[in-house]
Design an enzyme around this catalytic site. Structure first.
Site, short mmCIF file in Angstrom:
data_model
loop_
_atom_site.label_atom_id
_atom_site.label_comp_id
_atom_site.label_asym_id
_atom_site.label_seq_id
_atom_site.Cartn_x
_atom_site.Cartn_y
_atom_site.Cartn_z
N GLY A 1 21.70 2.31 -25.18
CA GLY A 1 20.49 1.52 -25.10
C GLY A 1 19.29 2.39 -24.87
O GLY A 1 19.42 3.58 -24.58
N PRO A 2 18.09 1.82 -24.97
CA PRO A 2 16.87 2.60 -24.81
C PRO A 2 16.74 3.15 -23.37
O PRO A 2 17.47 2.71 -22.48
CB PRO A 2 15.76 1.59 -25.10
N PRO A 3 15.85 4.09 -23.17
CA PRO A 3 15.71 4.68 -21.85
C PRO A 3 15.25 3.66 -20.81
O PRO A 3 14.52 2.73 -21.14
CB PRO A 3 14.61 5.74 -22.03
N GLY A 4 15.70 3.84 -19.60
CA GLY A 4 15.20 3.03 -18.50
C GLY A 4 15.79 1.64 -18.40
O GLY A 4 15.30 0.81 -17.64
N VAL A 5 16.86 1.36 -19.14
CA VAL A 5 17.45 0.03 -19.04
C VAL A 5 18.62 0.01 -18.06
O VAL A 5 19.32 -0.98 -17.93
CB VAL A 5 17.91 -0.52 -20.40
N GLY A 6 18.83 1.14 -17.38
CA GLY A 6 19.82 1.11 -16.31
C GLY A 6 21.18 1.69 -16.65
O GLY A 6 22.15 1.41 -15.95
N LYS A 7 21.26 2.52 -17.68
CA LYS A 7 22.57 3.08 -18.05
C LYS A 7 23.09 4.01 -16.94
O LYS A 7 24.21 3.85 -16.47
CB LYS A 7 22.44 3.86 -19.36
N THR A 8 22.22 4.93 -16.54
CA THR A 8 22.64 5.87 -15.50
C THR A 8 22.93 5.14 -14.20
O THR A 8 23.95 5.38 -13.55
CB THR A 8 21.53 6.90 -15.23
N SER B 1 14.31 0.04 -43.24
CA SER B 1 13.85 -1.32 -42.93
C SER B 1 12.34 -1.49 -43.04
O SER B 1 11.82 -2.58 -42.82
CB SER B 1 14.33 -1.73 -41.54
N LYS C 1 13.58 -5.16 -32.10
CA LYS C 1 12.36 -5.29 -32.88
C LYS C 1 11.58 -6.53 -32.48
O LYS C 1 10.35 -6.50 -32.36
CB LYS C 1 12.70 -5.36 -34.37
P1 ADP Z 1 18.67 4.90 -18.24
O1 ADP Z 1 19.79 5.71 -17.72
O2 ADP Z 1 19.12 3.77 -19.09
O3 ADP Z 1 17.61 5.67 -18.90
P2 ADP Z 1 18.14 4.41 -15.46
O4 ADP Z 1 19.51 4.11 -15.06
O5 ADP Z 1 17.57 5.72 -15.13
O6 ADP Z 1 17.98 4.18 -17.02
O7 ADP Z 1 17.22 3.27 -14.91
C1 ADP Z 1 15.90 3.44 -14.49
C2 ADP Z 1 15.63 2.65 -13.26
O8 ADP Z 1 15.61 1.27 -13.52
C3 ADP Z 1 16.65 2.84 -12.18
O9 ADP Z 1 16.02 2.98 -10.96
C4 ADP Z 1 17.47 1.56 -12.22
O10 ADP Z 1 18.00 1.26 -10.98
C5 ADP Z 1 16.45 0.54 -12.65
N1 ADP Z 1 17.07 -0.56 -13.38
C6 ADP Z 1 17.28 -0.63 -14.70
N2 ADP Z 1 17.86 -1.80 -15.04
C7 ADP Z 1 18.02 -2.49 -13.91
C8 ADP Z 1 18.57 -3.78 -13.60
N3 ADP Z 1 19.07 -4.59 -14.54
N4 ADP Z 1 18.58 -4.15 -12.31
C9 ADP Z 1 18.07 -3.35 -11.36
N5 ADP Z 1 17.54 -2.15 -11.57
C10 ADP Z 1 17.51 -1.70 -12.84
#
Ligand code: ADP
Length: 691
Positions: free
Chosen positions: A275-282, A598, A641
């Protein structure tokens, strides 16, 4: 002999004499002597004695080997008995008393007898000595011998000025090897290396190489592990505590963990969060570790091009180290951590070898119990590790790797979701990090929307978190400096603290325009709007394309142009137009590379709009691939999109009819605001788009 101011005097004994008297003069003392002559005995006896001396001597010389060679040659030459006896007295290691006795014995035969008895004694002595040696050797057992050698070596080292530090740390290392339950092959290897280490002078470069190696070998985890929490309800609770929403993702994770528990093996495929950055993968990875009570390590593969970064350098290289996998394991300190492999899609490859094949070995449950690291040399068992990979873009994961992965897609958040995440997690987290109590910092829904719209532009919530963190810091300062009890964030305060709005919400074109069409793109950063501009001027049929376009997208521009040329009549375009004009297509914001088919409909629409001078609706966006005959084909990433379109305030989106099935995945909030128009042909697109 006089030489450079020195005098050298040689004395040699000429004959035996007896001291009669001293004569003192004032310069030196003189002696008065009475010469003595040898007394010859029985001749036969003498011959026999000489023979005996010769044989005795030979046998002693062979065991003690300390006689000057000239004596040996003298003795074999058959000199007179007198010379033989006196020579002997000179060279044989005798006490002074014995020598005097030999000198005083004037009877030659008696003198020879004396010598024989001395030789006998010497022989006996060396026999006893060698038997003692034999016994001592027998008694020194293997361990003692080793101890002895080690002590000797230490002594040598000390002699050489190599301070005794070696002794201390080898002892320590030896204990470490013997005390801990390392696998047998590791123990063996460590002992071998330790032996090598002890041989090397501690100041040498090689010693430090071996020492570093031993450190790695012994500190890489080979046995310790944590106990898994196998209470799935508790696991679920913890996952829910850490993350808002993501229901499907959490369900998949729970299923995965359940199967793992049931089959009691880690042979299942490896999870990959895409998924895109910042969606909570890590943070999901971390959360999985936390809920299972496992240790967590993260290793990023972004930009790794060289196989040895994964597998390590051979020890022959200066400063070589294990690869990132072993480094990660060492950091975790156990054999069963949750191991997050970040950005697996950013794995490169070049002439130095393909890192993805090494990754394959890491991730393949069939192979990873014998993972080989070039540095470590000993096979390492990764089979207890729970690997989780993350990627931004599924298509960029090397195909062979993708096969081993169980893909879980995470997508961009809608505004509503972002607000909820902020309310439930981010604000609380930042409060704690900045030492604020709940009542000291208030940030409410309306202000959150305002922040999301004007200070962030992202698929995830990373920027939002940063903005909230920044507000918290300012709040802390205000509380301390201005003695405020509580800070309630208002729009005015945001403007004051964060400066003026960074993004204009709804960046769609304000007016209907000619030759400008909003396309939608799906990049590794999530969805994005992709405006396309077309203009033309007098010329001779040149076709110019600018902006960072990938090959596939460049092809789309040619297809679009050829489609229009072949359908010129239908769109009331003068066929000669193309010969007399140059056409320029530009896709702005060139910093982000764009590719994929696309944009076909967008390019074609922009061309027709420009050439025919017909404006395009400004609140409309589109996506779809076009064939040469004008059919519109399905595209990927519709959810991303449409979220991007929603972010900028688009009201209508033209989509390929075959993508209708994907509308299920689109959040209700988006569907409420956007009308989706399914189409099958370019004609339909133009009918909808052109004013
Ligand atoms: P990624 O690895 O996808 O780039 P991160 O895991 O670094 O993203 O997430 C960035 C921040 O957003 C983290 O502090 C994470 O806890 C928070 N975050 C993202 N999605 C959620 C969620 N669904 N609920 C709570 N916190 C979230």
């Amino acid at each position: 002999r006089k030489k450079e101011g020195f005098m050298r005097v040689t004395f040699s004994g000429l004959e035996r004499a007896e001291l009669v008297d001293y004569i003192d003069s004032d310069k030196l003392t003189m002696a008065k002597i009475q010469p003595l002559s040898n007394i010859a005995g029985d001749e036969i006896e003498e011959l026999a004695l000489v023979k005996r001396v010769a044989t005795e001597f030979e046998s002693v010389a062979s065991t003690t080997a300390s006689f000057p060679p000239e004596v040996i040659s003298q003795l074999t030459k058959g000199v007179s008995a007198v010379v033989l006896a006196d020579q002997f007295a000179q060279y044989f290691p005798l006490s002074l008393d014995k020598k005097q006795q030999l000198l005083e014995t004037l009877n030659v035969n008696e003198r020879l007898m004396l010598i024989i008895s001395e030789l006998e004694k010497e022989k006996e002595l060396s026999r006893v000595e060698s038997s003692i040696n034999e016994k001592v050797k027998e008694r020194i057992e293997e361990g003692q011998r080793e101890y002895y050698l080690r002590e000797k070596m230490r002594a040598i080292k000390e002699e050489l000025g190599d301070v005794a530090n070696v002794a201390d740390d080898t002892q320590e290392l030896r204990e470490m090897i013997e005390k801990n339950p390392y696998p047998e092959h590791v123990k063996q290897k460590a002992l071998e290396e330790l032996a090598r280490y002890e041989m090397l002078p501690s100041s040498s470069g090689e010693a430090s190489v071996v020492r570093t190696y031993l450190d790695w070998l012994l500190k890489t985890p080979w046995y310790g592990m944590t106990q898994d929490n196998d209470d799935l309800i508790l696991v679920q609770d913890r996952l829910n505590q850490d993350h808002y929403g993501l229901e499907k993702v959490k369900d998949r994770i729970m299923e995965y963990l359940a199967v793992k528990q049931m089959t009691n093996s880690l042979r299942s495929p490896i999870l990959c969060l895409v998924g895109p950055p910042g969606v909570g993968k890590t943070s999901l990875g971390k959360s999985i570790a936390r809920s299972l009570d496992r240790k967590f390590v993260k290793v990023s593969l972004g930009g790794v091009k060289d196989e040895s970064e994964i597998r390590g350098h051979r020890r022959t290289y200066l400063g070589s180290m294990p690869g990132r996998i072993i480094q990660g394991m060492k950091k975790s300190g156990v054999i069963n951590p949750v191991f997050l492999i970040d950005e697996i899609d950013k794995l490169g490859s070049d002439y130095k070898g393909d890192p993805s094949s090494a990754m394959l070995e890491v991730l393949d449950p069939e192979q990873n119990s014998l993972f080989s690291d070039h540095y470590l040399e000993e096979p390492y068992d990764l089979s207890h590790v729970m690997f989780i990979a993350t990627a931004n873009y599924l298509e960029d994961i090397p195909a062979a790797l993708r096969d081993r992965l169980e893909i879980i897609q995470l997508s961009s958040y809608t505004e509503v979701e972002k607000v909820k995440i902020a309310e439930n997690h981010l604000i609380a987290k930042q409060r704690v990090m900045n030492g604020l109590k709940e009542k000291q910092f208030k940030l409410e829904e309306n202000e959150l929307y305002y922040l999301i719209r004007h200070y962030t532009r992202e698929a995830g919530v990373r920027q939002l978190e940063r903005v909230i963190a920044s507000l918290c810091r300012k709040a802390v300062l205000a509380i301390l400096k201005e003695n405020k009890k509580t800070i309630k964030v208002t729009k005015k305060l945001i403007l004051e603290w964060l400066g003026k709005e960074m993004f204009e919400y709804g960046q769609k074109e304000k007016k209907n325009q000619i030759g400008v069409v909003t396309g939608l793109a799906y990049t590794s950063f999530g969805g994005d709007v992709l405006p396309v501009e077309v203009t033309y001027f007098e010329g001779n049929g040149k076709f110019i394309v600018t902006g960072q376009l990938g090959d596939v997208m460049k092809e789309s521009t040619s297809i679009a142009l050829d489609y229009i040329k072949s359908n010129a009549k239908k769109y009331k375009i003068d066929p000669k137009f193309f010969d007399k004009h140059d056409i320029h297509i530009h896709v702005p914001e060139g910093a982000v590379p764009k590719d994929g088919p696309s944009a076909g409909v967008t390019l074609t629409t922009a061309l027709v709009s420009a050439i025919t001078g017909t404006p395009v609706y400004s609140d409309l966006a589109m996506t779809g691939e076009v064939t040469l005959r004008g059919h519109v084909l399905a595209i990927g990433g519709l959810r991303e999109k449409s979220l991007a379109a929603h972010r900028v305030g688009i009201k209508k989106v033209i989509i390929p009819k075959s993508n209708l099935k994907d509308l299920d995945e689109i959040p209700e909030t988006v569907k409420n605001d956007i009308t989706f128009i399914p189409v099958e042909s370019m004609e339909q697109v133009l009918k909808e788009a052109l004013v």
